[in-house]
Write a protein that holds these residues in place. Structure first.
Motif, short mmCIF file in Angstrom:
data_model
loop_
_atom_site.label_atom_id
_atom_site.label_comp_id
_atom_site.label_asym_id
_atom_site.label_seq_id
_atom_site.Cartn_x
_atom_site.Cartn_y
_atom_site.Cartn_z
N TYR A 37 49.61 41.20 37.84
CA TYR A 37 49.54 40.07 36.91
C TYR A 37 48.40 39.13 37.28
O TYR A 37 47.63 38.69 36.43
CB TYR A 37 50.90 39.36 36.92
N MET A 38 48.29 38.86 38.57
CA MET A 38 47.23 37.96 39.06
C MET A 38 45.85 38.51 38.70
O MET A 38 44.98 37.78 38.22
CB MET A 38 47.29 37.86 40.59
N HIS A 87 45.12 40.66 36.43
CA HIS A 87 44.96 40.70 34.98
C HIS A 87 44.53 39.35 34.42
O HIS A 87 43.64 39.25 33.58
CB HIS A 87 46.27 41.15 34.34
N THR A 88 45.15 38.30 34.92
CA THR A 88 44.80 36.97 34.42
C THR A 88 43.39 36.55 34.86
O THR A 88 42.77 35.72 34.22
CB THR A 88 45.81 35.91 34.90
N SER A 89 42.93 37.16 35.96
CA SER A 89 41.60 36.78 36.44
C SER A 89 40.48 37.34 35.57
O SER A 89 39.36 36.82 35.58
CB SER A 89 41.38 37.30 37.87
N THR A 110 43.69 27.48 42.59
CA THR A 110 45.12 27.64 42.31
C THR A 110 45.92 26.73 43.21
O THR A 110 45.44 26.31 44.26
CB THR A 110 45.56 29.09 42.54
N ASP A 144 39.84 37.35 32.43
CA ASP A 144 39.25 36.45 31.43
C ASP A 144 38.24 35.51 32.07
O ASP A 144 37.18 35.24 31.51
CB ASP A 144 40.35 35.62 30.76
#
Lengths: 158, 141
Positions: free
Chosen positions: B30-31, B33-35, B64, B37
């Motif tokens: 998830y981490m 994946h969000t990076s 963060t 963008d």
């Protein structure tokens, strides 16, 4: 230097190897050019990955083409492309007045019909390199008088 | 120490992702994946930048609240490397991260030049690449 000749010899053997296997019916006749082109494609992908490892990020398409003409060509063929022309709409013409893979054959028009087999690998090389840099393209080559030749790169806009 | 290392293809699907086994793997996916963008945003901003700023290493992706920092790196072939680094007890310097990415890039290049690897496939059977990532995960901890 022996290592310069090595690539030429290997390439010549590759071309004749592919055509020999076509004669024996292992490869469909007429598919030889495609086969050589595909070999070049894979090699181009690998090479570009290595060559661009330490270069700065490219600015745009033209920047990439310049890289191909200068650095890439120098490493593979020991000279730069002599002339790069573009219409700024996705067509680039790379002209080499003394293309290294054709210098072994007699200059002029005698072996003109055989020239295309010796250019297929290089077409694939360019296409593979560009595709790895994120540019889809079609590359064709034309020879009017050996050892000069032109590569036309047509960028496919997606 | 690096707690997660990911290699993402041009078309934004994962080629390789590995994280420390002690924590929830899905969280790292998830981490990363969000990076992506943020990585995209940084690259498009970089196109207009000056020559000396067009480096492959992107630096810290975004600040963060927790101690896990995400760093990014994009090769000329648009392959993205994302690394999640645990900095709870050691503050890593930018240069160390940069050299870790360079090592990762070198190994990736070797994988690319392996004739048995098809470009675009997942990196699964490369022992050299695996052990390099392992060394990065242990190295700094």
């Amino acid at each position: 230097m022996a290592d310069e000749a090595l690539f030429l010899l290997l390439h010549n053997e590759m071309v004749s190897g592919v055509y020999k296997s076509a004669e024996q019916g292992e490869v469909e006749n007429g598919r030889c050019i495609t086969k050589l082109e595909n070999m070049g494609f894979r090699v181009g992908q690998g090479l570009i990955e290595r060559f661009t490892k330490d270069t700065a990020r490219f600015k745009d398409e033209l920047d990439i083409m310049k890289f191909i003409c200068k650095d890439f060509w120098t490493t593979v063929f020991k000279k730069q492309i002599d002339n790069l022309r573009t219409n700024h709409q996705g067509i680039y013409v790379l002209q080499d007045n003394k293309f290294r893979l054709l210098t072994q054959m007699s200059a002029g028009k005698q072996y003109l019909e055989h020239a295309s087999k010796y250019l297929a690998f290089t077409c694939g090389l360019i296409r593979g390199g560009l595709s790895n840099l994120g540019i889809k393209s079609i590359v064709t080559a034309e020879v009017s008088s050996m050892p000069a030749c032109k590569f036309q790169v047509m960028i496919q806009k997606s | 120490m690096a707690v997660c290392v990911a290699v993402i293809a041009k078309e934004n699907y994962p080629l390789y992702i590995r994280s420390v086994p002690t924590e929830n793997e899905l969280k790292f996916h998830y981490m990363v994946h969000t990076s992506l963008d943020v990585v995209d945003e940084k690259i498009s901003a970089m196109g207009k930048a000056l020559v000396d700023q067009r480096e492959l290493y992107l630096g810290l992706l975004y600040p963060t609240e927790d101690y896990k920092k995400r760093y990014g790196y994009v090769t000329n072939s648009k392959v993205k490397f994302v690394m999640v680094v645990d900095s709870s007890n050691t503050a890593l310097r930018d240069n160390e991260i940069r050299s870790m990415f360079r090592k990762l890039h070198n190994s990736y290049t070797d994988v690319m030049c392996n004739p048995f690897y098809n470009p675009g496939d997942r990196i699964q059977s490369s022992r050299a690449f695996d052990s390099m990532v392992t060394s990065m995960m242990i190295q700094v901890c």
